[in-house]
Design a protein around this motif. Structure first.
Motif, PDB file in Angstrom:
ATOM      1  N   VAL A 992     -54.352 -91.215 -87.661  1.00 32.14           N
ATOM      2  CA  VAL A 992     -52.961 -90.765 -87.746  1.00 32.14           C
ATOM      3  C   VAL A 992     -52.148 -91.714 -88.612  1.00 32.14           C
ATOM      4  O   VAL A 992     -52.210 -92.935 -88.444  1.00 32.14           O
ATOM      5  CB  VAL A 992     -52.325 -90.680 -86.345  1.00 32.14           C
ATOM      6  N   ASN A 993     -51.397 -91.151 -89.543  1.00 31.69           N
ATOM      7  CA  ASN A 993     -50.447 -91.918 -90.350  1.00 31.69           C
ATOM      8  C   ASN A 993     -49.046 -91.554 -89.862  1.00 31.69           C
ATOM      9  O   ASN A 993     -48.513 -90.504 -90.190  1.00 31.69           O
ATOM     10  CB  ASN A 993     -50.618 -91.578 -91.827  1.00 31.69           C
ATOM     11  N   ASP A 994     -48.466 -92.448 -89.041  1.00 36.64           N
ATOM     12  CA  ASP A 994     -47.171 -92.191 -88.429  1.00 36.64           C
ATOM     13  C   ASP A 994     -46.104 -93.030 -89.127  1.00 36.64           C
ATOM     14  O   ASP A 994     -46.086 -94.260 -88.995  1.00 36.64           O
ATOM     15  CB  ASP A 994     -47.229 -92.546 -86.936  1.00 36.64           C
ATOM     16  N   PRO A 995     -45.171 -92.408 -89.869  1.00 35.95           N
ATOM     17  CA  PRO A 995     -44.135 -93.173 -90.557  1.00 35.95           C
ATOM     18  C   PRO A 995     -43.048 -93.690 -89.620  1.00 35.95           C
ATOM     19  O   PRO A 995     -42.226 -94.508 -90.010  1.00 35.95           O
ATOM     20  CB  PRO A 995     -43.561 -92.151 -91.547  1.00 35.95           C
ATOM     21  N   GLY A 996     -43.067 -93.243 -88.357  1.00 38.40           N
ATOM     22  CA  GLY A 996     -42.056 -93.652 -87.399  1.00 38.40           C
ATOM     23  C   GLY A 996     -40.806 -92.778 -87.505  1.00 38.40           C
ATOM     24  O   GLY A 996     -40.546 -92.140 -88.521  1.00 38.40           O
ATOM     25  N   PHE A 997     -40.031 -92.765 -86.426  1.00 38.40           N
ATOM     26  CA  PHE A 997     -38.818 -91.945 -86.382  1.00 38.40           C
ATOM     27  C   PHE A 997     -37.671 -92.677 -87.068  1.00 38.40           C
ATOM     28  O   PHE A 997     -37.418 -93.852 -86.792  1.00 38.40           O
ATOM     29  CB  PHE A 997     -38.452 -91.618 -84.933  1.00 38.40           C
ATOM     30  N   VAL A 998     -37.022 -91.984 -87.984  1.00 42.59           N
ATOM     31  CA  VAL A 998     -35.878 -92.556 -88.690  1.00 42.59           C
ATOM     32  C   VAL A 998     -34.618 -91.871 -88.176  1.00 42.59           C
ATOM     33  O   VAL A 998     -34.453 -90.651 -88.317  1.00 42.59           O
ATOM     34  CB  VAL A 998     -36.009 -92.362 -90.225  1.00 42.59           C
ATOM     35  N   GLY A 999     -33.707 -92.635 -87.574  1.00 38.95           N
ATOM     36  CA  GLY A 999     -32.474 -92.052 -87.044  1.00 38.95           C
ATOM     37  C   GLY A 999     -32.309 -92.394 -85.589  1.00 38.95           C
ATOM     38  O   GLY A 999     -33.008 -93.260 -85.033  1.00 38.95           O
TER      39      GLY A 999
END
Length: 1001
Positions: A992-999
């Motif tokens: 999994v490539n998870d960019p993370g939650f932005v906001g």
């Protein structure tokens, strides 16, 4: 239209042309045969003639001896007869009479599924000629010879098909595959079948002797077919003698009645062909002449080409084009043809029907293989080994590559040319015609290359494929039908077991099924096949009776019902782990056992004969080196069948993977063996606790299978065989009881890994799809409050199945009449009433009203909408941010294709800050119920986005089924923000490539 305007048969002014549309074209087409029309009326009639030009038949459809069995051919014949019966001079005059009576003038199916009308292109040509001849004297200035030739050719023109380049030979990749109409290919097929033909004598089967084979070969090589009755007579066999190729076929369920002969030689050597001169031609000359006849699509061209031989002609150029790489060499062969063909003979040859398509081998390879097949009564695989010194399925070059290349580079002999492909690899190497196998091998390449990138080249590869994979649509449908029948059979068996007071389990169902099998000819007699003692229903489920593997499980690993028979326990103890013949074949009981075999299906009876085990194992495809390299000698019981699965995709995958792993380390396993181990080790419960069946609603069952396959190496199969042998020797009925796992904690370790797996899904981000559905709608009113437009479209009267649908009929008078006709009726009675109403009124279709969001299709010149269509699908759900909140809208496929620039923009289509665009199949990571979860986008609509966990399968059907607990998680954009939703990538191996939650939530 351009031609009609150019020659003065239509006005240049668009308005004047539009005014001509008010004229009845059917009336003009009939009137013009005997009365003068004004010049523009002639143009109107010709334009209408061109709108429906009819079916253009090829030369093969016009053969005198063709059976007119198809719907279209039958309809064409009926239409011609109706024209004659009505006293009409042309098809158009006949249509005018029907139009005047309110009868249909189009090709429509009647209640019996037959076409009421069907025009052939020849009917249109005949009418054009008649109409032109009648009107030309009135308008000589416009209706010139030049105009006639141009308009007639334009009206009847049909673009010729591009020549299909055949694939390459699997043994000689530089050579094209031979046409099926080649007499050499016909001889190859005949020899193959005859060398595979077996004659049953008692319960034994034998191949043909050389003399018998040659007798049948000579018969088949000069005739179209040879019935099995004729074969028995020629060979002096009894009428009841069994012939293996006479068995029923799964595709039709009917027995085969004959062997196909050489239809090419039979036709060409007949009096209608060139007679004995055919046999004086060389093999390549025969082939060239057959190809010329087979590929020709026009009788006139073919006759002209034949009578001009051995010279050149324009007709020959049109049939065999100079740019046709696979056929142009035939032109030189035909130029040296040592005979001339009269026009009478040419016209007879033009009526021949020859086999089309291509074989799988080239002429160069066939010449060698046919020589081997003809020289001895041997099968194809042995002929290939004799000719080329290797297996017919072994194409390994010895090179081990660092990555899997495009499959076409390795499997050149299986691919078909794709000269117009946009993909450079497909254009260079071709592709497999089967799209499922094509996709499967490309996905295999993706996964294997990712494995190699992370961990290096594999030391060993085991291939197992689902039995449905790579099947044709017909076979897949057949399999589903078989599964449904099995389910219905099991339900009936369970019901009978309940009546008998027995447990409903697999063994008891099999006992009952095998019991019925023993009494198929006499319901009162169920004899043990080994002892002859009767097995009564009262002891069927007792320890006195057992299910026996006819071929010992320890040596065959075949646990299918076709390898099982019901017998007394004492007989099973005496048989032990031997075949029936090894156990009883040399005893006095054998004769009576043979007599009882008549009660068994033939596929079981053959397992009793001498040598049945050797025939079942069939190790002939393995070399001595392979046998030793794979860890067993020729005399031991290791099962070669489990290492050489012959499924098409499995075979191709093994050859393909041999380019990154030594061939003797690439082998395939059977799904049946995997299923047994999965059950013995209790692994099915890992995905559905308490359930012993495989959980196909969880994609991770594929990973579970992969783990079993990886553990099921050669030593494991040998242990299975040994465990079964010990059980058989000690009289244990449960052959795999307590079979050890690969290691003690295997089950627990596998459960832990399954919990961490993330299933990789391929999302389709392309915009290439249907822009809208096929139905055209007409505007009936203005848009409502929600923007939906009142539209109508035509439907068959049979689509009106209830009174609610009657209320949607646009015409108020028609609506009232139909409502009266079906008042109080439903089901079949309603259908009968509608049919009667249709017959009386001539109404076949009606306009129905709907409120829809539709797409306007505008006229290019006026820019005004003239029809409407309904969007056929959604492309994405676009989510944007506004005042800290998420909102979104659906973008249809039509809108996505209309303007693709915004797809690469970081702003939403409305200019607001873009959060993300979600497509079907995308994976989102969300915080749900206190956990981070990977969810798959199943669908989206105005109700929001439907999500399911990444491992869930068959989600659409399960969501609709209200009897089960599963349902989608449906969320609109703002709740997704609160769940910290973001798009994640999952590669082919599940990372999994998870960019993370932005906001902020």
């Amino acid at each position: 239209m351009t031609g009609l305007i150019h020659f003065g048969l239509m006005p240049e002014d668009d308005g004047k042309r539009q005014s001509l549309s008010a004229l009845d074209p059917y009336e003009l087409r009939a009137k013009g045969l005997g009365s003068e029309l004004i010049v523009y009326e002639v143009g109107r009639a010709l334009y209408h003639l061109a709108k429906r030009r009819g079916f253009k038949s090829s030369r093969k459809d016009q053969t005198a001896d063709e059976k007119e069995t198809g719907k279209i051919n039958d309809a064409i014949a009926r239409t011609r007869q109706q024209i004659v019966n009505s006293g009409s001079r042309t098809y158009g005059e006949y249509l005018a009479k029907r139009h005047k009576k309110g009868e249909t003038t189009r090709a429509r199916l009647d209640g019996k599924g037959e076409y009421v009308l069907y025009a052939q292109r020849e009917l249109i040509a005949e009418e054009f000629d008649a109409l032109w001849a009648a009107q030309q004297p009135f308008h000589p200035q416009a209706m010139t010879e030049e105009a006639r030739d141009y308009l007639r050719n334009t009206l009847l023109f049909q673009r010729p098909l591009l020549p299909v380049e055949p694939g390459r030979c699997i043994f000689e990749p530089a050579e094209y595959r031979i046409p099926m109409c080649s007499p050499l290919q016909q001889r190859f097929r005949i020899l193959q079948e005859l060398n595979n033909l077996r004659i049953q004598e008692g319960i034994e089967w034998r191949s043909l002797t050389m003399a018998e084979r040659n007798l049948l070969r000579d018969e088949l090589c000069c005739r179209e077919k040879l019935t099995f009755a004729r074969i028995r007579m020629l060979l002096g066999l009894e009428k009841k003698a069994g012939l293996n190729l006479e068995g029923g076929r799964k595709s039709t369920g009917k027995p085969r009645e004959f062997l196909k002969g050489d239809a090419v030689t039979e036709q060409f050597s007949s009096q209608a062909g060139i007679g004995a001169a055919w046999h004086d031609l060389s093999s390549i000359q025969q082939e060239a002449l057959a190809v010329l006849v087979e590929v020709a699509t026009n009788n006139d061209d073919l006759v002209e080409a034949l009578v001009s031989l051995p010279g050149e002609s324009g007709a020959l150029d049109r049939i065999i084009r100079k740019n046709d790489l696979s056929r142009r060499h035939y032109r030189q062969v035909l130029a040296a043809l040592p005979l001339r063909i009269t026009r009478e003979k040419a016209e007879g040859i033009a009526r021949f029907r020859l086999p089309d398509d291509h074989g799988s081998l080239s002429r160069k390879a066939l010449e060698k293989i046919v020589e081997s097949l003809d020289g001895d009564v041997i099968t194809y695989d042995r002929a290939v080994r004799t000719t080329f010194g290797r297996s017919h399925s072994d194409f390994h070059t010895g090179e081990i590559r660092m990555r899997l290349p495009y499959y076409g580079e390795v499997l050149t002999g299986y691919t078909s040319p794709m000269p117009k492909a946009t993909n450079e690899e497909e254009k260079r190497w071709g592709r497999l015609p089967n799209p499922t196998v094509h996709v499967g091998l490309n996905q295999l390449r993706l996964v294997v290359n990712e494995i190699i990138r992370r961990w290096g080249l594999p030391q060993e590869v085991i291939v197992e494929l689902a039995r449905e994979f790579g099947m044709s649509g017909a076979r897949r449908t057949e399999l589903l039908s078989e599964q449904k029948k099995n389910e219905e059979r099991n339900a009936k068996l369970n019901e009978e077991l309940r009546t008998l007071g027995q447990r409903e389990n697999r063994e008891n169902r099999q006992r009952l099924q095998l019991y019925r099998e023993l009494g198929k000819d006499d319901a009162m007699s169920h004899p043990c096949v080994y002892t002859g003692a009767q097995i009564g229903i009262e002891k069927l489920f007792s320890s006195e009776v057992e299910i026996d593997h006819i071929l010992p499980y320890s040596r065959s690993l075949d646990d299918s019902l076709s390898n099982k028979v019901l017998c007394l326990s004492r007989a099973n103890r005496e048989k032990r782990n031997r075949t029936p013949f090894d156990a009883f074949g040399h005893t006095a009981a054998w004769e009576s056992i043979e007599a009882r075999l008549e009660n068994l299906p033939s596929n079981k009876a053959k397992r009793f004969r001498e040598g049945a085990m050797q025939a079942f194992l069939d190790r002939s495809k393995l070399t001595t080196e392979d046998l030793q390299a794979w860890g067993f000698e020729k005399g031991d019981s290791f099962l070669a069948r489990h290492l050489t699965d012959t499924a098409y995709l499995s075979r191709l995958a093994r050859q393909y993977l041999a380019s990154v792993c030594p061939p003797n380390k690439v082998w395939s396993n059977t799904g049946r063996l995997t299923s047994q181990l999965r059950s013995v080790w209790g692994l099915n419960e890992l995905l559905r606790p308490g359930e012993s069946r495989k959980n196909r609603d969880d994609h991770r069952h594929h990973a579970l299978d992969a783990a079993v396959i990886a553990a099921c190496d050669r030593s494991c199969i040998q242990q299975l065989a040994n465990a079964a042998a010990r059980a058989e020797a000690t009289g244990e009925n449960r052959k795999l009881k307590d079979f050890p796992m690969p290691w003690p904690a295997f089950r627990e370790d596998l459960a832990a890994v399954l919990g961490k797996i993330v299933v990789s899904h391929k999302a389709d981000h392309g915009t290439q799809a249907s822009l809208h559905n096929d139905t055209n709608y007409g505007k009936r009113g203005e848009p409502g409050k929600k923007g939906a437009l009142s539209v109508s479209h035509r439907v068959p009267l049979s689509a009106i199945t209830d009174t609610a649908k009657v209320e949607r009929i646009a015409d108020p008078i028609l609506r009232e009449e139909i409502a009266r006709a079906i008042k109080g009726l439903s089901g079949k009675e309603l259908k009968v009433a509608l049919d009667a109403f249709s017959q009386d009124s001539g109404v076949r279709r009606v306009h129905v009203l709907e409120q829809l969001s539709v797409i306007p299709i505008s006229d290019r010149m006026t820019k005004r909408p003239y029809r409407y269509v309904k969007g056929d699908g959604n492309y994405c759900y676009e989510i944007w941010q506004e005042n800290g909140r998420w909102n979104g809208e659906i973008i249809s496929i039509y809108e996505a294709n209309r303007d693709e620039k915004w797809l690469t923009s970081r702003a939403a289509r409305n200019g607001k800050p873009l959060v993300m665009r979600i497509r079907k199949g995308d994976l989102l990571k969300v915080e749900h119920e206190g956990k981070g979860k990977i969810m798959r986008v199943a669908l989206f609509s105005s109700n929001g986005i439907a999500l399911s966990e990444h491992y869930e399968a068959n989600v659409d059907a399960r969501d609709r089924d209200k009897t089960i607990a599963f349902s989608y998680i449906r969320k609109s954009p703002e709740p997704l923000r609160k769940m910290a939703a973001r798009l994640v990538g999952v590669d082919a191996l599940g990372y999994v490539n998870d960019p993370g939650f932005v906001g902020s939530k």
